[in-house]
Design a protein around this motif. Structure first.
Motif, mmCIF file in Angstrom:
data_model
loop_
_atom_site.group_PDB
_atom_site.id
_atom_site.type_symbol
_atom_site.label_atom_id
_atom_site.label_comp_id
_atom_site.label_asym_id
_atom_site.label_seq_id
_atom_site.Cartn_x
_atom_site.Cartn_y
_atom_site.Cartn_z
ATOM 1 N N PHE A 1 0.837 -1.285 -0.055
ATOM 2 C CA PHE A 1 -0.173 -0.085 -0.130
ATOM 3 C C PHE A 1 0.816 1.173 0.076
ATOM 4 C CE2 PHE A 1 0.083 -0.714 4.820
ATOM 5 C CZ PHE A 1 0.608 0.624 5.106
ATOM 6 N N SER A 2 0.444 2.366 -0.393
ATOM 7 C CA SER A 2 0.704 3.854 -0.291
ATOM 8 C C SER A 2 -0.177 4.616 0.074
ATOM 9 C CB SER A 2 1.408 3.883 -1.937
ATOM 10 O OG SER A 2 2.144 5.417 -1.465
ATOM 11 N N ILE A 3 -0.281 5.044 1.307
ATOM 12 C CA ILE A 3 -1.302 5.856 1.952
ATOM 13 C C ILE A 3 -0.582 7.212 2.514
ATOM 14 C CG2 ILE A 3 -2.635 6.161 4.175
ATOM 15 C CD1 ILE A 3 -2.964 3.007 3.691
ATOM 16 N N SER A 4 -1.549 8.393 2.115
ATOM 17 C CA SER A 4 -1.237 9.296 2.641
ATOM 18 C C SER A 4 -2.241 9.988 3.763
ATOM 19 C CB SER A 4 -1.358 10.728 1.573
ATOM 20 O OG SER A 4 -0.421 10.478 0.542
ATOM 21 N N ASP A 5 -1.726 10.496 4.930
ATOM 22 C CA ASP A 5 -2.535 10.449 6.046
ATOM 23 C C ASP A 5 -1.997 11.456 6.682
ATOM 24 O OD1 ASP A 5 -4.832 10.082 7.191
ATOM 25 O OD2 ASP A 5 -4.205 7.774 7.612
ATOM 26 N N VAL A 6 -2.891 12.050 7.777
ATOM 27 C CA VAL A 6 -2.420 13.220 8.701
ATOM 28 C C VAL A 6 -2.151 12.834 10.351
ATOM 29 C CG1 VAL A 6 -3.229 15.202 9.867
ATOM 30 C CG2 VAL A 6 -3.859 14.842 7.806
ATOM 31 N N VAL A 7 -1.061 13.083 10.504
ATOM 32 C CA VAL A 7 -0.625 12.337 12.171
ATOM 33 C C VAL A 7 0.000 13.435 12.871
ATOM 34 C CG1 VAL A 7 0.189 10.163 10.859
ATOM 35 C CG2 VAL A 7 1.860 11.889 11.011
ATOM 36 N N LEU A 8 0.201 13.226 14.084
ATOM 37 C CA LEU A 8 0.729 14.111 14.972
ATOM 38 C C LEU A 8 1.844 13.856 15.526
ATOM 39 C CD1 LEU A 8 -2.700 14.751 16.819
ATOM 40 C CD2 LEU A 8 -2.059 15.950 15.018
ATOM 41 N N VAL A 9 2.591 14.725 15.881
ATOM 42 C CA VAL A 9 4.000 14.703 16.611
ATOM 43 C C VAL A 9 3.596 15.776 18.079
ATOM 44 C CG1 VAL A 9 6.316 14.916 17.041
ATOM 45 C CG2 VAL A 9 5.297 14.353 15.087
ATOM 46 N N GLY A 10 3.362 15.057 19.112
ATOM 47 C CA GLY A 10 3.179 15.655 20.428
ATOM 48 C C GLY A 10 1.612 15.896 20.575
ATOM 49 N N ASN A 11 1.007 16.325 21.491
ATOM 50 C CA ASN A 11 -0.397 16.591 21.997
ATOM 51 C C ASN A 11 -0.972 17.910 21.440
ATOM 52 O OD1 ASN A 11 -0.490 14.101 23.100
ATOM 53 N ND2 ASN A 11 0.457 15.124 24.923
ATOM 54 N N LEU A 12 -2.168 17.802 20.781
ATOM 55 C CA LEU A 12 -2.757 19.100 20.253
ATOM 56 C C LEU A 12 -3.572 19.490 21.593
ATOM 57 C CD1 LEU A 12 -5.020 17.837 17.291
ATOM 58 C CD2 LEU A 12 -3.170 19.459 17.160
ATOM 59 N N PRO A 13 -3.550 21.211 21.393
ATOM 60 C CA PRO A 13 -4.746 21.638 22.500
ATOM 61 C C PRO A 13 -6.014 20.990 22.720
ATOM 62 C CG PRO A 13 -3.740 23.289 21.032
ATOM 63 C CD PRO A 13 -3.277 22.004 20.361
ATOM 64 N N GLU A 14 -6.339 20.962 23.764
ATOM 65 C CA GLU A 14 -7.752 19.993 23.861
ATOM 66 C C GLU A 14 -8.749 20.506 23.338
ATOM 67 O OE1 GLU A 14 -10.031 17.310 26.136
ATOM 68 O OE2 GLU A 14 -7.925 17.454 25.626
ATOM 69 N N ALA A 15 -8.852 21.925 22.969
ATOM 70 C CA ALA A 15 -10.190 22.619 22.232
ATOM 71 C C ALA A 15 -10.100 21.911 20.801
ATOM 72 C CB ALA A 15 -9.912 24.035 22.267
ATOM 73 N N LEU A 16 -8.800 21.790 20.253
ATOM 74 C CA LEU A 16 -8.909 21.130 18.781
ATOM 75 C C LEU A 16 -8.947 19.736 18.883
ATOM 76 C CD1 LEU A 16 -5.614 22.878 17.279
ATOM 77 C CD2 LEU A 16 -8.123 23.288 16.746
ATOM 78 N N ARG A 17 -8.501 19.014 19.825
ATOM 79 C CA ARG A 17 -8.735 17.776 19.874
ATOM 80 C C ARG A 17 -10.027 17.108 20.220
ATOM 81 N NH1 ARG A 17 -9.405 13.492 23.098
ATOM 82 N NH2 ARG A 17 -9.753 14.889 24.833
ATOM 83 N N LYS A 18 -10.680 17.777 20.717
ATOM 84 C CA LYS A 18 -12.204 17.279 21.102
ATOM 85 C C LYS A 18 -13.304 17.596 20.322
ATOM 86 C CE LYS A 18 -13.572 20.545 24.786
ATOM 87 N NZ LYS A 18 -13.843 20.770 26.172
ATOM 88 N N GLN B 1 -1.010 9.919 16.817
ATOM 89 C CA GLN B 1 0.483 10.151 16.840
ATOM 90 C C GLN B 1 1.245 9.360 15.789
ATOM 91 O OE1 GLN B 1 2.134 12.264 19.034
ATOM 92 N NE2 GLN B 1 0.070 12.899 19.626
ATOM 93 N N LYS B 2 2.015 9.968 15.244
ATOM 94 C CA LYS B 2 2.937 9.326 14.281
ATOM 95 C C LYS B 2 3.667 7.981 14.557
ATOM 96 C CE LYS B 2 6.902 10.470 11.435
ATOM 97 N NZ LYS B 2 8.155 11.287 11.089
ATOM 98 N N ASP B 3 4.299 7.979 15.679
ATOM 99 C CA ASP B 3 4.732 6.839 15.878
ATOM 100 C C ASP B 3 3.755 5.492 16.179
ATOM 101 O OD1 ASP B 3 3.948 7.804 18.342
ATOM 102 O OD2 ASP B 3 5.655 7.553 19.623
ATOM 103 N N VAL B 4 2.389 5.851 16.797
ATOM 104 C CA VAL B 4 1.288 4.983 17.115
ATOM 105 C C VAL B 4 0.928 4.435 15.819
ATOM 106 C CG1 VAL B 4 -0.684 4.606 18.021
ATOM 107 C CG2 VAL B 4 0.867 6.038 19.272
ATOM 108 N N TYR B 5 0.735 5.546 14.888
ATOM 109 C CA TYR B 5 0.435 4.844 13.419
ATOM 110 C C TYR B 5 1.229 4.070 12.874
ATOM 111 C CZ TYR B 5 -1.791 6.132 8.783
ATOM 112 O OH TYR B 5 -2.454 6.085 7.477
ATOM 113 N N LEU B 6 2.528 4.317 12.987
ATOM 114 C CA LEU B 6 3.505 3.394 12.254
ATOM 115 C C LEU B 6 3.489 2.219 12.907
ATOM 116 C CD1 LEU B 6 6.532 5.791 11.614
ATOM 117 C CD2 LEU B 6 4.833 4.950 9.824
ATOM 118 N N GLU B 7 3.484 2.134 14.289
ATOM 119 C CA GLU B 7 3.349 0.920 14.952
ATOM 120 C C GLU B 7 2.019 0.141 14.611
ATOM 121 O OE1 GLU B 7 4.446 -2.162 17.753
ATOM 122 O OE2 GLU B 7 5.405 -0.588 16.634
ATOM 123 N N LEU B 8 1.008 0.707 14.425
ATOM 124 C CA LEU B 8 -0.032 -0.169 13.921
ATOM 125 C C LEU B 8 0.102 -0.878 12.606
ATOM 126 C CD1 LEU B 8 -3.233 2.202 14.666
ATOM 127 C CD2 LEU B 8 -2.879 0.224 15.617
#
Length: 280
Positions: A177-194, A208-215
């Motif tokens: 596969f070749s997949i483009s996606d949005v990932v994070l490094v660090g935690n988003l501000p709560e207002a954005l996240r929820k 999180q980028k490292d969680v995505y790659l681990e999946l």
């Protein structure tokens, strides 16, 4: 906190609206979710126009990369596009597979399926089809695809682990596969996240980028490569819906980053005595 089903229904509703919007409206927003930015540039999408097979009617400006450019599609391949929208990546993939190949687009929004089928009929393609369905339970048999592509879609799915399991299931041994996606490094501000609206706009649904790659790794894939990475900058006039000026400054000066990545990974070749997931 919304349930997974509630989030999926939110995405279905938003992308039904997006199917009726023009590209300029979608491209000036976050994955098309809300045309609220006064800054005139594409927040996430890349330029497809130079790719063979590009069809302007199918380009809604919703992507965050160019996965089909990196997907190593060969003539005669069977390709599946997850979250196929109006068909943009499918038609680019079809240019690479040629008339001897097959392209299957999967989307769970009826309005998108209708738009994609109309585009395919206009082009006269009889080896591109669009199936309505959930990419967590793909309407495709096992071991059928040589290549899977997807553009800015998995971040909208609550159960990303389930999608990677499905990708593994539908790929042939040795497929990739070749997949483009949005990932994070660090935690988003709560207002954005929820905020659910930002979820439909790709950002708060990202992990999180490292969680995505681990999946990807734990689901049996190998040869995992980041083919492209770029930062995603959200304009201030969008951030002001969620954060004060002071918090925006802190967010921008902090260690948190929002990135688009294009990831390649392969399902291992089947060998005698293999007991890896899905190959026995």
């Amino acid at each position: 906190m919304k349930t997974d089903n509630e989030l999926k229904e939110l995405v279905r509703q938003k992308y039904s609206e997006i199917a009726l919007q023009d590209k300029a409206t979608n491209a000036a927003s976050c994955c098309g979710a809300a045309g609220c930015s006064t800054e005139v540039y594409n927040i996430m999408s890349d330029d497809y126009t130079a790719l063979e097979g590009y069809t302007s009617d199918a380009d809604l400006g919703l992507g965050c990369g160019l996965p089909t450019q990196f997907a190593q599609i060969k003539p005669g391949n069977t390709v599946i596009d997850l979250g196929s929208g109006a068909g943009n990546d499918c038609f680019v993939a079809r240019a690479a597979t040629g008339v001897s190949g097959k392209v299957i687009g999967i989307d769970f929004t009826p309005a998108m399926i209708e738009k994609a089928r109309t585009n395919a009929e206009k082009l006269g393609f009889n080896n591109v089809e669009f199936r309505q369905g959930d990419i967590e339970q793909m309407p495709v048999t096992a071991n059928v695809a040589d290549v899977v592509v997807s553009n800015c879609v998995l971040n909208l799915v609550p159960n990303k682990d389930g999608v990677f399991k499905e990708i593994f299931r539908v790929l042939k041994p040795g497929g990739h596969f070749s997949i483009s996606d949005v990932v994070l490094v660090g935690n988003l501000p709560e207002a954005l996240r929820k905020d659910a609206e930002m979820y439909a706009g790709c950002v708060s649904g990202a992990i999180q980028k490292d969680v995505y790659l681990e999946l990807i790794r734990v689901n049996g894939f190998e040869n995992i490569i980041i083919q492209k990475e770029k930062p995603i900058i959200i304009p201030d006039d969008i951030l002001l819906n969620y954060l004060t000026h002071q918090k925006i400054a802190a967010f921008k000066n902090g260690t948190t980053g929002i990135f688009s990545i294009t990831v390649f990974a392969q399902k291992q070749e089947q060998t005698a005595g293999c007991c890896a997931p899905g190959c026995c």
